[in-house]
Design a protein around this motif. Structure first.
Motif, PDB file in Angstrom:
ATOM      1  N   UNK A  78      72.056  64.834  55.734  1.00 22.71           N
ATOM      2  CA  UNK A  78      71.493  65.661  54.660  1.00 22.71           C
ATOM      3  C   UNK A  78      70.018  65.343  54.440  1.00 22.71           C
ATOM      4  N   UNK A  79      69.664  64.066  54.493  1.00 25.47           N
ATOM      5  CA  UNK A  79      68.271  63.679  54.278  1.00 25.47           C
ATOM      6  C   UNK A  79      67.380  64.143  55.427  1.00 25.47           C
ATOM      7  N   UNK A  80      67.871  64.029  56.653  1.00 27.09           N
ATOM      8  CA  UNK A  80      67.077  64.458  57.807  1.00 27.09           C
ATOM      9  C   UNK A  80      66.843  65.964  57.752  1.00 27.09           C
ATOM     10  N   UNK A  81      67.883  66.718  57.385  1.00 29.00           N
ATOM     11  CA  UNK A  81      67.703  68.172  57.271  1.00 29.00           C
ATOM     12  C   UNK A  81      66.726  68.522  56.151  1.00 29.00           C
ATOM     13  N   UNK A  82      66.815  67.805  55.031  1.00 29.71           N
ATOM     14  CA  UNK A  82      65.883  68.047  53.924  1.00 29.71           C
ATOM     15  C   UNK A  82      64.454  67.751  54.358  1.00 29.71           C
ATOM     16  N   UNK A  83      64.260  66.678  55.119  1.00 33.14           N
ATOM     17  CA  UNK A  83      62.926  66.325  55.613  1.00 33.14           C
ATOM     18  C   UNK A  83      62.401  67.399  56.559  1.00 33.14           C
ATOM     19  N   UNK A  84      63.253  67.893  57.447  1.00 31.43           N
ATOM     20  CA  UNK A  84      62.823  68.918  58.403  1.00 31.43           C
ATOM     21  C   UNK A  84      62.420  70.198  57.686  1.00 31.43           C
ATOM     22  N   UNK A  85      63.201  70.622  56.703  1.00 30.75           N
ATOM     23  CA  UNK A  85      62.881  71.841  55.950  1.00 30.75           C
ATOM     24  C   UNK A  85      61.573  71.677  55.194  1.00 30.75           C
ATOM     25  N   UNK A  86      61.397  70.511  54.544  1.00 32.03           N
ATOM     26  CA  UNK A  86      60.160  70.288  53.774  1.00 32.03           C
ATOM     27  C   UNK A  86      58.950  70.255  54.693  1.00 32.03           C
ATOM     28  N   UNK A  87      59.079  69.649  55.871  1.00 33.40           N
ATOM     29  CA  UNK A  87      57.957  69.602  56.814  1.00 33.40           C
ATOM     30  C   UNK A  87      57.580  70.987  57.314  1.00 33.40           C
ATOM     31  N   UNK A  88      58.593  71.783  57.662  1.00 36.84           N
ATOM     32  CA  UNK A  88      58.328  73.145  58.152  1.00 36.84           C
ATOM     33  C   UNK A  88      57.670  73.988  57.060  1.00 36.84           C
ATOM     34  N   UNK A  89      58.193  73.900  55.830  1.00 35.00           N
ATOM     35  CA  UNK A  89      57.628  74.684  54.730  1.00 35.00           C
ATOM     36  C   UNK A  89      56.211  74.227  54.407  1.00 35.00           C
ATOM     37  N   UNK A  90      55.980  72.915  54.439  1.00 38.58           N
ATOM     38  CA  UNK A  90      54.648  72.388  54.127  1.00 38.58           C
ATOM     39  C   UNK A  90      53.608  72.919  55.104  1.00 38.58           C
ATOM     40  N   UNK A 132      50.762  80.935  37.317  1.00 38.24           N
ATOM     41  CA  UNK A 132      49.419  81.411  37.680  1.00 38.24           C
ATOM     42  C   UNK A 132      49.486  82.560  38.680  1.00 38.24           C
ATOM     43  N   UNK A 133      50.502  82.525  39.556  1.00 35.25           N
ATOM     44  CA  UNK A 133      50.655  83.625  40.519  1.00 35.25           C
ATOM     45  C   UNK A 133      51.031  84.916  39.807  1.00 35.25           C
ATOM     46  N   UNK A 134      51.950  84.809  38.849  1.00 34.62           N
ATOM     47  CA  UNK A 134      52.358  85.995  38.077  1.00 34.62           C
ATOM     48  C   UNK A 134      51.173  86.582  37.336  1.00 34.62           C
ATOM     49  N   UNK A 135      50.299  85.726  36.806  1.00 37.06           N
ATOM     50  CA  UNK A 135      49.135  86.190  36.046  1.00 37.06           C
ATOM     51  C   UNK A 135      47.880  86.325  36.902  1.00 37.06           C
ATOM     52  N   UNK A 136      48.069  86.316  38.223  1.00 38.80           N
ATOM     53  CA  UNK A 136      46.999  86.596  39.180  1.00 38.80           C
ATOM     54  C   UNK A 136      45.793  85.669  38.996  1.00 38.80           C
ATOM     55  N   UNK A 137      46.087  84.385  38.750  1.00 39.55           N
ATOM     56  CA  UNK A 137      45.029  83.392  38.629  1.00 39.55           C
ATOM     57  C   UNK A 137      44.525  83.018  40.025  1.00 39.55           C
ATOM     58  N   UNK A 138      43.304  82.485  40.122  1.00 39.84           N
ATOM     59  CA  UNK A 138      42.733  82.192  41.451  1.00 39.84           C
ATOM     60  C   UNK A 138      43.370  80.993  42.143  1.00 39.84           C
ATOM     61  N   UNK A 139      44.003  80.114  41.369  1.00 35.87           N
ATOM     62  CA  UNK A 139      44.533  78.887  41.990  1.00 35.87           C
ATOM     63  C   UNK A 139      46.040  78.783  41.780  1.00 35.87           C
ATOM     64  N   UNK A 140      46.715  78.310  42.832  1.00 36.60           N
ATOM     65  CA  UNK A 140      48.145  77.979  42.765  1.00 36.60           C
ATOM     66  C   UNK A 140      48.345  76.744  43.641  1.00 36.60           C
ATOM     67  N   UNK A 141      49.329  75.929  43.288  1.00 39.54           N
ATOM     68  CA  UNK A 141      49.470  74.613  43.933  1.00 39.54           C
ATOM     69  C   UNK A 141      50.846  74.425  44.572  1.00 39.54           C
ATOM     70  N   UNK A 142      51.333  75.500  45.207  1.00 41.25           N
ATOM     71  CA  UNK A 142      52.599  75.370  45.930  1.00 41.25           C
ATOM     72  C   UNK A 142      52.482  74.354  47.067  1.00 41.25           C
ATOM     73  N   UNK A 143      51.311  74.324  47.711  1.00 41.18           N
ATOM     74  CA  UNK A 143      51.103  73.378  48.806  1.00 41.18           C
ATOM     75  C   UNK A 143      51.203  71.938  48.310  1.00 41.18           C
ATOM     76  N   UNK A 144      50.712  71.703  47.091  1.00 38.21           N
ATOM     77  CA  UNK A 144      50.775  70.348  46.536  1.00 38.21           C
ATOM     78  C   UNK A 144      52.217  69.910  46.310  1.00 38.21           C
ATOM     79  N   UNK A 145      53.031  70.782  45.714  1.00 33.96           N
ATOM     80  CA  UNK A 145      54.406  70.403  45.396  1.00 33.96           C
ATOM     81  C   UNK A 145      55.237  70.176  46.653  1.00 33.96           C
ATOM     82  N   UNK A 146      55.073  71.047  47.670  1.00 30.85           N
ATOM     83  CA  UNK A 146      55.893  70.926  48.880  1.00 30.85           C
ATOM     84  C   UNK A 146      55.436  69.760  49.755  1.00 30.85           C
ATOM     85  N   UNK A 147      54.122  69.585  49.924  1.00 31.85           N
ATOM     86  CA  UNK A 147      53.650  68.466  50.744  1.00 31.85           C
ATOM     87  C   UNK A 147      53.978  67.127  50.083  1.00 31.85           C
TER      88      UNK A 147
END
Length: 726
Positions: free
Chosen positions: A107-119, A193-208
């Protein structure tokens, strides 16, 4: 007969008991054959087995080294063990737990693989935004990032979210609480921020952030997972059943768990003692290494007590059970190991202990940052952004990698030296050791008898003894066979007399090699060694044996003493056998003649006195002590159960592997402490900057990643060149 060869003998009753019915008149048996290594093995084994009477099908699984055999019940169990032994393979009945995979690691290896691919994918979208994408293009990339991040957090983040929730439900906190807060708040703010069309979003920060944390968590789990329990391995030494003699003389084969005190049981050579018992009839030699650690056979006769799990070697015996299986010696050993393993699991890692202080500090810093900026500016959005940046920049990624990364690199350094690490936490415990307790037989010595050379041995007589001894598996006979080239004599007949020795005939001459009383006759009184060569009842040559010292034993003991460790020998062997070895190595503290429970009790007494013990042992009787000690090491030549119970296994014969492992552990401990110091310094610098509002969540994630990379780079300094310099 050696213990290894006895293990390959599978009786018809055992095969029947371990098989299962698959169709009318058809049964299936699974066997484990560790020596299977190639396609040629598959062909050879399958061809040999299908030719056996009653066998309808034989299939070999190369990856699991397992053989499945279907056979007709009407023709009785086929001689599977004998057939495979004849091909040169060791074989034992397959246990279902051998193939069990750890679902948590998968389960941990699969979680790591998914997070790496998404990042990787979200970072690719972020680069486009950093390069100047604006308006609807930027919003589209934000929504695509959200679509990737949401299922990733839901799947890969469970590793942390579930742990954090369990802690919070008990009114506690752990390292996963700030991790979960940082990841979820970063995603929630980015989605807002995405819903309100703001210039910055930090999805990359949370996933990485999740990806880097999962790297550390997976490495840590892999090291912990290697500390496998040895209790099931010890249980494999239990007999599957035994032949019980009823009052009317009838014989029935019963499963071991059905045996009761008072039952009369018959044993053949090669059978394991199923329960504690006493000998009623017969004489034989017993491999009692499980109880005493002594590799030499033990002579038994009517009235001798037997312990469950020991091995009958040479003669048939009739015994009476004196204890139920659950109260037997083997069951007691298993309970000792279970209790010791339970105690060991309470050991807390350094990083876990650091969480006590770390978690409340991080939570307080983030909360105070939010409240302070709300009061100062009234802008809750900016205040929450700063609080999230504080959580991310102080996220314990470097702290989480500090221990497992060093341990993985240290494990590789030890592996290159022929030392296997089964438990990462053992390296931490090895640094704390102040007392080294050594077994004798098989540890300080090689556990096999060697002929004692002196000028009184005639080479011609030794060659005759080697010729006769080559016909037996007895340890003394094998030692004589290895001591010289066998004489070129064609004996008419050589027979082994159970418990006595070997008798060889050539013409009218009768040669005997074995016990003095038997070889010379009871009426002959002569001062000679325990094993003699005689011709027609007259002494020809006496032989004496000694246990060969393990290579590097003296150097290892000298190195350990020079480093200030207290040294002890603790053995199940007799005091007369232990004291000469202790004197040769200069070890004053000697504990001899101890049973497994007494060894465990002695280690417990040392622990109560505040001593941190390293147990170095190899025997079956050492397994509970190896588990009970603060940390343990076993040689690769140890019994399977001993290797499973130990934290480290050294594959080379040289005992200097022990001080080498301790040196590696000290260097690893120093690097871990450096990593902790760096992580603390990083937080001292990054935290005020983040609180001051100069760090966005993305920059916080990059800074956190950078600190993790530095921790990894420091761990990689654990190289042979660095070790020599240190």
């Amino acid at each position: 007969m050696t213990q290894a060869s006895a293990l390959t003998r599978l009786s018809a009753d055992e095969l029947l008991l371990a098989s299962r019915q698959v169709d009318a008149g058809l049964r299936h048996t699974d066997l484990s054959v560790p020596g299977i290594s190639c396609g040629g093995c598959i062909r050879k084994i399958e061809d040999a087995l299908v030719r056996l009477p009653g066998v309808t099908r034989a299939r070999v699984n190369l990856s699991t080294r397992r053989v499945g055999v279907d056979w007709r019940e009407s023709e009785g169990p086929p001689p599977l063990g004998e057939a495979l032994t004849g091909l040169g393979y060791e074989v034992h009945l397959h246990e279902a737990y051998e193939d069990a995979k750890d679902p948590e690691l998968g389960r941990m290896v699969r979680a790591l693989a998914v997070a790496g691919f998404a990042s990787m994918n979200i970072m690719g979208l972020s680069i486009s935004i950093w390069s100047g994408a604006a308006g609807e293009t930027r919003d589209l990339f934000h929504w695509l990032s959200a679509a990737i991040a949401l299922p990733t957090l839901a799947y890969s983040g469970r590793v942390f979210f579930q742990s954090a929730w369990r802690a919070l439900r008990r009114g506690q906190t752990n390292m996963d609480v700030p991790i979960s807060l940082g990841v979820l708040l970063a995603f929630a703010m980015s989605l807002y921020d995405t819903i309100h069309r703001q210039p910055h979003a930090y999805f990359d920060a949370s996933v990485s952030l999740l990806f880097f944390l999962l790297i550390g968590r997976t490495l840590d789990y892999v090291m912990r997972d290697k500390a496998r329990t040895a209790v099931k391995g010890l249980g494999r030494l239990a007999a599957y059943g035994a032949t019980v003699v009823a009052e009317d003389g009838g014989r029935t084969y019963l499963a071991t768990e059905e045996l009761e005190p008072g039952m009369t049981i018959t044993l053949r050579p090669g059978d394991r003692i199923p329960v504690d018992a006493v000998v009623l009839e017969g004489s034989s030699e017993i491999d009692a290494a499980l109880a005493t650690g002594e590799s030499l056979p033990e002579q038994v006769a009517p009235g001798s007590a037997l312990r469950a799990g020991t091995l009958n070697l040479t003669g048939p015996l009739t015994i009476r059970a004196t204890a139920a299986p659950k109260d037997s010696f083997l069951a007691e050993m298993m309970r000792l190991m279970e209790a010791a393993e339970g105690g060991r699991s309470q050991f807390r890692r350094i990083a876990d202990r650091a969480a006590r202080l770390y978690v409340p500090v991080v939570h307080s810093a983030a909360l105070l940052s939010f409240l302070g900026w709300v009061i100062a500016t009234g802008d809750w959005h900016r205040s929450l952004t700063i609080a999230v940046a504080v959580l991310i920049v102080t996220c314990p990624c470097a702290l989480g990698l500090a221990v497992p990364m060093v341990q993985v690199v240290a494990a590789r350094a030890l592996f290159d030296h022929g030392i296997m690490v089964k438990d990462g936490s053992a390296m931490e415990r090895l640094v704390e050791v102040d007392t080294v307790v050594l077994d004798k037989t098989g540890t300080l010595t090689l556990g096999r008898p060697a002929l004692r050379r002196d000028g009184a041995i005639d080479p011609a007589h030794l060659a005759i003894a080697a010729r006769i001894g080559s016909s037996s598996h007895h340890p003394y006979a094998q030692a004589l066979a290895a001591a010289a080239l066998p004489a070129d004599i064609a004996f008419d007949h050589i027979a082994e007399r159970p418990g006595l020795g070997l008798e060889a005939r050539i013409g009218d001459d009768v040669w005997r090699l074995g016990r003095r009383e038997w070889a010379l006759g009871e009426s002959v009184l002569v001062e000679a060694g325990g094993t003699v060569l005689a011709c027609n009842g007259k002494l020809v040559q006496a032989f004496a044996f000694e246990d060969e010292m393990r290579p590097g034993a003296a150097a290892a003991v000298t190195a350990l003493r020079a480093r200030g460790y207290t040294l002890e020998i603790m053995s199940g062997d007799t005091r007369a056998a232990v004291v000469p070895v202790a004197a040769e190595l200069g070890i004053a503290a000697v504990q001899a003649g101890l049973l497994p429970a007494e060894k465990t009790a002695h280690l417990a007494a040392l622990a109560r006195a505040g001593r941190k013990t390293l147990m170095v042992g190899d025997g079956l009787n050492d397994a509970p002590a190896l588990v009970a000690a603060h940390v343990s090491i076993a040689p690769g030549s140890a019994a399977d159960v001993g290797r499973q119970a130990a934290d480290f296994v050294f594959l080379h014969a040289n005992l200097e592997s022990v001080p080498y492992a301790m040196a590696i552990a000290r260097v690893a401990d120093r690097l871990i402490r450096q990593n902790f110091a760096f992580a603390a310094l990083y937080n001292l610098v990054a935290l005020p900057v983040a609180i001051a509002g100069f760090v966005t969540p993305l920059i916080a994630a990059l800074a956190m990643s950078g600190s993790s990379i530095l921790v990894v780079a420091n761990a990689l300094r654990l190289s042979p060149r660095f070790l020599r310099a240190s």
